[in-house]
Design a protein around this motif. Sequence first.
Motif, PDB file in Angstrom:
ATOM      1  N   CYS A 113       0.092   3.562   3.411  1.00 51.95           N
ATOM      2  CA  CYS A 113       0.529   3.217   4.760  1.00 51.95           C
ATOM      3  C   CYS A 113       1.707   2.248   4.741  1.00 51.95           C
ATOM      4  CB  CYS A 113      -0.623   2.619   5.575  1.00 51.95           C
ATOM      5  SG  CYS A 113      -1.060   0.944   5.110  1.00 51.95           S
ATOM      6  N   CYS A 133      -5.473   0.880   6.012  1.00 52.64           N
ATOM      7  CA  CYS A 133      -5.803   2.311   5.990  1.00 52.64           C
ATOM      8  C   CYS A 133      -6.902   2.649   4.993  1.00 52.64           C
ATOM      9  CB  CYS A 133      -4.563   3.148   5.696  1.00 52.64           C
ATOM     10  SG  CYS A 133      -4.035   3.055   3.992  1.00 52.64           S
ATOM     11  N   ILE A 150       1.845  -0.951   4.129  1.00 50.86           N
ATOM     12  CA  ILE A 150       1.661  -2.341   4.531  1.00 50.86           C
ATOM     13  C   ILE A 150       1.921  -3.278   3.353  1.00 50.86           C
ATOM     14  CG2 ILE A 150      -0.809  -2.516   3.996  1.00 50.86           C
ATOM     15  CD1 ILE A 150      -1.180  -4.251   6.419  1.00 50.86           C
ATOM     16  N   CYS A 182      -6.802  -1.018   0.850  1.00 51.69           N
ATOM     17  CA  CYS A 182      -5.842  -1.451   1.855  1.00 51.69           C
ATOM     18  C   CYS A 182      -6.581  -1.919   3.120  1.00 51.69           C
ATOM     19  CB  CYS A 182      -4.918  -0.293   2.202  1.00 51.69           C
ATOM     20  SG  CYS A 182      -3.852  -0.669   3.596  1.00 51.69           S
ATOM     21  N   CYS A 207       0.859  -1.180   0.000  1.00 54.60           N
ATOM     22  CA  CYS A 207       0.000   0.000   0.000  1.00 54.60           C
ATOM     23  C   CYS A 207       0.891   1.224   0.000  1.00 54.60           C
ATOM     24  CB  CYS A 207      -0.892   0.018   1.235  1.00 54.60           C
ATOM     25  SG  CYS A 207      -1.709   1.608   1.476  1.00 54.60           S
TER      26      CYS A 207
HETATM   27 ZN    ZN Z   1      -2.644   1.241   3.562  1.00 50.72          ZN
END
Ligand code: ZN
Length: 815
Positions: free
Chosen positions: A531, A571, A533, A568, A528
């Motif tokens: 964020c 987020c 991840i 995501c 992502c």
């Molecule tokens: Zn994210």
Amino acid sequence: MRYAEVSVNSPVAQRRAFSYAIPPGLSIEVGQAIWIPFGDKILQGIVLELSPYPSVEETREISGIIEPEPVLSPSHVSLARWISEYYLSPLFDAVALMLPPAFERKAATFISSPLPITEYDIPSLTHEQRHVLELVSRRGKVSLRDVEKILGVRQTRLVISQLVGHGLVVKSYEMDRIRVRPKRVPYLHLKVDAVEARREVARLRQQGRASKQASLLEFLCQATQPVPLSEARQRASCPASAVKALVGKGLVELQQIEVKREPISYQSIKPSGPLTLTNAQGTALQSIKSSLLQVAKGHTSPAIFLLHGVTGSGKTEVYLQALAEVVKLGKRGIVLVPEISLTPQTVERFASRFPHKVAVLHSKLSLGEQFDEWQRIRTGEFDVVIGSRSAIFAPQPELGLIIIDEEHEWTYKQHDKSPRYHARDVALKLAEMTGAVVILGSATPDVETFYHTQRGDYQLLQLPERVTPKEGSPLPQVKVIDLRDELKAGNTSTFSRLLSQAITKAISHEEQVILFLNRRGTASFIQCRSCGIVLRCKRCEVALTYHFAEGVLVCHQCNYRMPVPQVCPRCLSHRMKFLGIGTQRLEQEAGYDFPQARLLRWDSDVTKRKRSHEEILNKFRAHQADILIGTQMIAKGLDLPLVTLVGVINADTGLNLPDFRAGERAFQLISQVAGRSGRGTLGGQVFIQTYSPEHYAIQAAAKQDYALFYNKEIAYRRQLHNPPFTRLVSLVHSHTNDALCQREAERMKHLLIEERDSKGIADLGIIGPAPAFIHRLRGRFRWQLILRGSEFSAFLSLIPIPQGWTIDIDPIGLT
Ligand code: ZN
Ligand code: ADP
Ligand code: ZN
């Protein structure tokens, strides 16, 4: 009758040795290369063991010897057997690692007569038989191939077997001739006497013409014997055209002279003496010396040392002085370096300390050079053998010290063909067998190696600081940049604001920049962009791999699958599917953002040619470029004093490979890259761009803190039952049909489970099958099983493993 256990050069032999009878009168030793009958062929074999009894009821006789001297020492024979057993590789594959270059060849059959031809009863023979006998009587020894040219293959076979049956001729075998041409070099000498040559010099000078010709003539007048052409031209700084003109005038002559092949050119190497050691170096050397001495006196078994020190901390100097010590004790050394570090500069450092006593072995030598080096090593001509992975098998006599520089490097593992050995583990075994001391050196030791120092198996020696000859050049400052903040601030460029400013500043100060991208696997995980991840397997913790074709995420360890989420999961951003970029794209973007900079790209695409590494480096060193863009290749031990800035474009690419060693690898690479900066007096800065600045590997690399990294990493390894707390085996099946490939892998899994349960082996986990990291390779699909446990060789050696499977014991990296 005596018998020999023989490793046979045939693919059907696999891990077996075969019993052969030793015919009376033939003297056979362990390690000897012999000819043996195998099926209807005559093949090469290596004697592993002698015994008064055969291991099977019926044996055939050894046909002859290939060389009178054994080609393998007894410790190499033991080492080969260990490799075959441990790595489950065919026995001859292991033996072949230690044979002289180009040794594996076919037998040429010869026939000769045991008696004078006059003693035969000629009239009873057929026309063809007589013809062959006449040939033998004329030439003494005739090759089967020559007879075949006359009689044809089938007739020859018949006639020869009749003659052999009557005892009229006997067969013998020799190796097909190897064609290593002697090396010839052009030499230059005067064709006229010196008086005449001087007259010509005076004439040319008077006319004020052809001054190059004059100086070459003058140079040759002083020489007492022919001079190599290249040297003459260099000394008289004279072009080829001048030589040609003088040859044309009949004043000088070129002559081809045979020379020894020497991979090291000593022309420009000045002998060097030992440096005065720093305290840390002195302490380290003292420990090594005392172990060498204790071993020499027969007091203890040899120690294994880990020499831990950053690049530039003086490890090589310690190696050199330890080698000098072992030579003093009448022994010799082997030094392994990663192939990419085997540069002329590295070799020169060893060659200048041990002039004419250093042999080099690596894959880029010509066959002739390899052959000459091997023979000279075996006769004990060299104190030191230096080379890449396979140099561990050099026939170095009286081995007293093995040094493995950059011991954490993955190139020490042969992963692409059998035997899939790790040179470090082989070295430790060889050291145990020969009584050699081992020094493993690294700035970022392998976690498993360091674990051994913690357990007290290896002795830890530390060089905590760089040897700084001048003021300055401390360790560089490292700054971690959070790419998520860039996005929030509206910067979507590949370069963060800080890195971008620093690049501009460095270039305007005429300093150099390295931009580093760990490209492997960049396109295969999904992150992502908001964020940071990365989606991971819930069971295995490794990053899920994106399969373009099916649009799914797959765990390459356990085959867990999930669709690519649209948003995501953390987020809720829609910016998933960010795949990173490659070096080519990076080059384009750098060109766009820094139009004033001259760019140079260094990755495997541009370095396929033999010397292109050197060329690119020399160009950069000569400041013909401002920014060097590259993959992990640039992370190696280069000294580039003008580099003041290193940018790691995306540190996460390495972290998110589906491999439990991903964190370790990322730490090693970032540390090495950081070490590139500030080697000169200008100091240096390192910027690491990442979406996961809190990751321990990145934190530790930024602080150049090995202990911080190690403590976290070893805790994870323990928790997830990964090496060094267990051992792994990878079993990969490949097939042109994906479904059949998977089915065979399932079948194997069930077979393994049955075997395991029937033997009651408790601590053996079988994971998968899952697609291998490289799921499709050269048109074949690949599925993988991973075994996790403590002891495999005995268990696996009993399981029939059909064709199409590859076994890798202690696998490293992703294949
Ligand atoms: Zn994210
Ligand atoms: P490493 O192998 O750890 O990278 P080197 O042995 O190459 O370190 O040392 C780095 C530099 O410092 C080299 O140029 C080397 O010649 C120099 N050096 C090493 N030891 C000393 C010493 N004791 N005194 C002076 N210079 C040294
Ligand atoms: Zn998994």
